[in-house]
Design an enzyme around this catalytic site. Structure first.
Site, PDB file in Angstrom:
ATOM      1  N   SER A  20       0.835  -1.207   0.000  1.00  6.91           N
ATOM      2  CA  SER A  20       0.000   0.000   0.000  1.00  6.91           C
ATOM      3  C   SER A  20       0.871   1.260   0.000  1.00  6.91           C
ATOM      4  CB  SER A  20      -0.893   0.009   1.241  1.00  6.91           C
ATOM      5  OG  SER A  20      -1.547   1.260   1.330  1.00  6.91           O
ATOM      6  N   LEU A  21       0.474   2.243  -0.814  1.00  6.22           N
ATOM      7  CA  LEU A  21       1.195   3.516  -0.856  1.00  6.22           C
ATOM      8  C   LEU A  21       0.619   4.507   0.156  1.00  6.22           C
ATOM      9  CD1 LEU A  21       1.481   3.908  -4.739  1.00  6.22           C
ATOM     10  CD2 LEU A  21       3.215   3.111  -3.149  1.00  6.22           C
ATOM     11  N   LYS A  71     -13.725  -3.789   0.978  1.00 10.29           N
ATOM     12  CA  LYS A  71     -14.434  -2.580   0.557  1.00 10.29           C
ATOM     13  C   LYS A  71     -15.958  -2.752   0.548  1.00 10.29           C
ATOM     14  CE  LYS A  71     -11.253   0.101  -2.223  1.00 10.29           C
ATOM     15  NZ  LYS A  71     -11.104   0.772  -3.502  1.00 10.29           N
ATOM     16  N   ASN A  92     -14.098   3.094   1.094  1.00  9.48           N
ATOM     17  CA  ASN A  92     -12.627   3.064   1.226  1.00  9.48           C
ATOM     18  C   ASN A  92     -12.125   3.930   2.385  1.00  9.48           C
ATOM     19  OD1 ASN A  92     -12.817   5.674   0.231  1.00  9.48           O
ATOM     20  ND2 ASN A  92     -11.122   5.453  -1.206  1.00  9.48           N
ATOM     21  N   ASP A 107     -12.844   7.622  -3.592  1.00 13.98           N
ATOM     22  CA  ASP A 107     -12.365   7.434  -4.979  1.00 13.98           C
ATOM     23  C   ASP A 107     -13.169   8.305  -5.946  1.00 13.98           C
ATOM     24  OD1 ASP A 107     -10.294   5.678  -4.549  1.00 13.98           O
ATOM     25  OD2 ASP A 107     -11.513   3.879  -4.840  1.00 13.98           O
ATOM     26  N   ALA A 134     -13.152  -0.047  -9.561  1.00 12.34           N
ATOM     27  CA  ALA A 134     -12.810   1.349  -9.855  1.00 12.34           C
ATOM     28  C   ALA A 134     -13.799   1.954 -10.849  1.00 12.34           C
ATOM     29  CB  ALA A 134     -11.380   1.429 -10.398  1.00 12.34           C
ATOM     30  N   GLY A 251      -3.182   8.099 -13.105  1.00 11.07           N
ATOM     31  CA  GLY A 251      -3.914   7.800 -11.878  1.00 11.07           C
ATOM     32  C   GLY A 251      -3.318   8.397 -10.614  1.00 11.07           C
TER      33      GLY A 251
HETATM   34  P1  NAP Z   1     -11.089  -4.910 -10.709  1.00 16.71           P
HETATM   35  O1  NAP Z   1     -12.229  -4.740  -9.784  1.00 16.71           O
HETATM   36  O2  NAP Z   1     -10.361  -6.207 -10.748  1.00 16.71           O
HETATM   37  O3  NAP Z   1     -11.629  -4.557 -12.195  1.00 16.71           O
HETATM   38  C1  NAP Z   1     -10.811  -4.658 -13.333  1.00 16.71           C
HETATM   39  C2  NAP Z   1     -11.669  -4.599 -14.587  1.00 16.71           C
HETATM   40  O4  NAP Z   1     -10.786  -4.681 -15.713  1.00 16.71           O
HETATM   41  C3  NAP Z   1     -12.670  -5.743 -14.720  1.00 16.71           C
HETATM   42  O5  NAP Z   1     -13.842  -5.285 -15.331  1.00 16.71           O
HETATM   43  C4  NAP Z   1     -11.936  -6.712 -15.641  1.00 16.71           C
HETATM   44  O6  NAP Z   1     -12.769  -7.488 -16.464  1.00 16.71           O
HETATM   45  C5  NAP Z   1     -11.210  -5.740 -16.551  1.00 16.71           C
HETATM   46  N1  NAP Z   1     -10.044  -6.391 -17.162  1.00 16.71           N
HETATM   47  C6  NAP Z   1      -8.994  -6.958 -16.535  1.00 16.71           C
HETATM   48  N2  NAP Z   1      -8.122  -7.437 -17.439  1.00 16.71           N
HETATM   49  C7  NAP Z   1      -8.658  -7.188 -18.664  1.00 16.71           C
HETATM   50  C8  NAP Z   1      -8.235  -7.475 -19.984  1.00 16.71           C
HETATM   51  N3  NAP Z   1      -7.074  -8.083 -20.253  1.00 16.71           N
HETATM   52  N4  NAP Z   1      -9.047  -7.067 -21.004  1.00 16.71           N
HETATM   53  C9  NAP Z   1     -10.212  -6.429 -20.766  1.00 16.71           C
HETATM   54  N5  NAP Z   1     -10.658  -6.146 -19.521  1.00 16.71           N
HETATM   55  C10 NAP Z   1      -9.885  -6.517 -18.481  1.00 16.71           C
HETATM   56  O7  NAP Z   1      -9.961  -3.822 -10.417  1.00 16.71           O
HETATM   57  P2  NAP Z   1     -10.181  -2.314  -9.886  1.00 16.71           P
HETATM   58  O8  NAP Z   1     -10.123  -2.287  -8.428  1.00 16.71           O
HETATM   59  O9  NAP Z   1     -11.369  -1.783 -10.585  1.00 16.71           O
HETATM   60  O10 NAP Z   1      -8.838  -1.598 -10.415  1.00 16.71           O
HETATM   61  C11 NAP Z   1      -8.614  -1.454 -11.787  1.00 16.71           C
HETATM   62  C12 NAP Z   1      -7.396  -0.569 -12.048  1.00 16.71           C
HETATM   63  O11 NAP Z   1      -7.625   0.739 -11.546  1.00 16.71           O
HETATM   64  C13 NAP Z   1      -6.115  -1.056 -11.405  1.00 16.71           C
HETATM   65  O12 NAP Z   1      -5.067  -0.838 -12.312  1.00 16.71           O
HETATM   66  C14 NAP Z   1      -5.958  -0.164 -10.200  1.00 16.71           C
HETATM   67  O13 NAP Z   1      -4.598   0.041  -9.832  1.00 16.71           O
HETATM   68  C15 NAP Z   1      -6.529   1.137 -10.735  1.00 16.71           C
HETATM   69  N6  NAP Z   1      -7.044   1.993  -9.657  1.00 16.71           N
HETATM   70  C16 NAP Z   1      -6.443   3.208  -9.472  1.00 16.71           C
HETATM   71  C17 NAP Z   1      -6.907   4.044  -8.488  1.00 16.71           C
HETATM   72  C18 NAP Z   1      -6.237   5.383  -8.275  1.00 16.71           C
HETATM   73  O14 NAP Z   1      -6.414   5.997  -7.211  1.00 16.71           O
HETATM   74  N7  NAP Z   1      -5.521   5.886  -9.248  1.00 16.71           N
HETATM   75  C19 NAP Z   1      -7.978   3.662  -7.675  1.00 16.71           C
HETATM   76  C20 NAP Z   1      -8.588   2.414  -7.897  1.00 16.71           C
HETATM   77  C21 NAP Z   1      -8.087   1.583  -8.897  1.00 16.71           C
HETATM   78  P3  NAP Z   1     -13.635  -8.731 -15.897  1.00 16.71           P
HETATM   79  O15 NAP Z   1     -14.736  -8.091 -15.113  1.00 16.71           O
HETATM   80  O16 NAP Z   1     -14.102  -9.387 -17.122  1.00 16.71           O
HETATM   81  O17 NAP Z   1     -12.681  -9.528 -15.077  1.00 16.71           O
END
Ligand code: NAP
Length: 289
Positions: A20-21, A71, A92, A107, A134, A251
């Site tokens: 965690s950052l 969460k 969160n 978020d 997200a 991000g």
């Molecule tokens: P998550 O709940 O696992 O959701 C990921 C989504 O991406 C799912 O819909 C998944 O599809 C899709 N996906 C994964 N691999 C894929 C691929 N190869 N092709 C097409 N779709 C794909 O993850 P999350 O928590 O939403 O986080 C997602 C990203 O956002 C991460 O990189 C995270 O670090 C970033 N994030 C950043 C912040 C920030 O503060 N900057 C905050 C939150 C998240 P399926 O549903 O089909 O599995």
């Protein structure tokens, strides 16, 4: 800082939590403000959530951040939930009230912070790649910014349909549409904002992007490309978008602003956003987080 008998405790619960950052960002802020508190990471496995927050209540913890896998599962354990947390269906950030624990989802504020400064988004179209956790904050944020249309593109039709259905009782439902990945190129010419919420471009996929350069050519010239991934900087997607002459946001600002919003809830005073941002930039520059 010196930890003494009066030092208060803040922290983050999750599993895994070692990477965690949040401790880097929040402890830099607490030091800048001269606040007698420390923020630490607590590894809390799925089965340990209830005991952990009961322990926090008993020991005077002021508040804490929540990450995977808690969460959603923490929601029934809270006595108050903000509109943002209800919209996203996940929490969160938690803080102590006289009645118990209250929760929100910062978020949403984190996502919209760098967009609010850019332009008036009312009447515009957002194209969101991915339908995970997200993406829920992104859809809620697009609703707050007044987007006329939010088009969510996913690879799994069943998950995509469930995602859409979960907004059925929300006013956002009327502006939300879902699309399979194979119709992505048809959606790109309409998009004023493209948001990547998939993890494509992180870690082992750092040389990949969810879109090709040819796909990006289909976006209007004024489109903004926003990748929620904060490391590497830039992601391959944002490098391609910048080559194409498009405006980009990564991000990092969302990460900083969601943390700043949480800190302001716990401390009831403005967060030192520049210090938090710089602490993360320095940390990411010295690690492969
Ligand atoms: P998550 O709940 O696992 O959701 C990921 C989504 O991406 C799912 O819909 C998944 O599809 C899709 N996906 C994964 N691999 C894929 C691929 N190869 N092709 C097409 N779709 C794909 O993850 P999350 O928590 O939403 O986080 C997602 C990203 O956002 C991460 O990189 C995270 O670090 C970033 N994030 C950043 C912040 C920030 O503060 N900057 C905050 C939150 C998240 P399926 O549903 O089909 O599995």
């Amino acid at each position: 800082m010196v930890i003494t008998g009066t030092t208060r405790l803040l922290g983050v619960i999750g599993d895994p939590i070692a990477h965690s950052l949040s401790p880097v960002m929040h402890n830099a802020a607490l030091a800048e403000l001269g606040i007698d508190a420390v923020y630490v990471a607590f590894p809390v496995a799925s089965g340990g959530l209830e005991a952990a927050i009961a322990g926090f209540a008993a020991t005077g913890v002021k508040g804490f951040s929540v990450t995977i896998p808690h969460k959603q599962s923490i929601v029934p354990l809270l006595t108050e939930l903000t509109v943002e947390a209800q919209a996203v269906g996940a929490v969160n950030t938690v803080w102590r009230t006289e009645r118990g624990w209250a929760g929100t989802n910062t978020d949403v504020a984190g996502f919209i912070a760098p967009l609010k400064a850019r332009l008036d988004w009312s009447g515009k179209t957002a194209l969101v790649l991915g339908n995970g956790g997200a993406a829920r904050a992104v859809v809620a944020g697009c609703g707050q910014l007044g987007f006329a249309a939010v088009e969510v593109v996913g690879r799994n039709l069943e998950k995509l349909t469930n995602f859409e259905q979960s907004w059925a009782n929300s006013p956002l439902h009327q502006s939300l549409t879902i699309h399979g990945w194979d119709s992505l190129s048809a959606r790109l010419p309409n998009a004023d904002l493209l948001v990547n919420t998939t993890p494509i471009g992180m870690h082992t996929t750092a040389k990949q992007a969810p879109l090709t350069a040819q796909d990006l050519d289909l976006l209007p010239d004024h489109a903004l490309v926003y990748d929620l991934i904060y490391t590497p900087r830039p992601t391959h997607l944002l490098a391609l978008a910048a080559q194409r002459g498009l405006s980009v946001i990564d991000g990092l600002e969302m990460l900083v602003q969601q943390g700043a919003t949480a800190l302001e809830i716990w401390l009831q005073r403005p967060a030192p956003v520049a210090t938090m941002r710089q602490a993360l930039i320095d940390w990411l520059g010295t690690t492969s987080a």
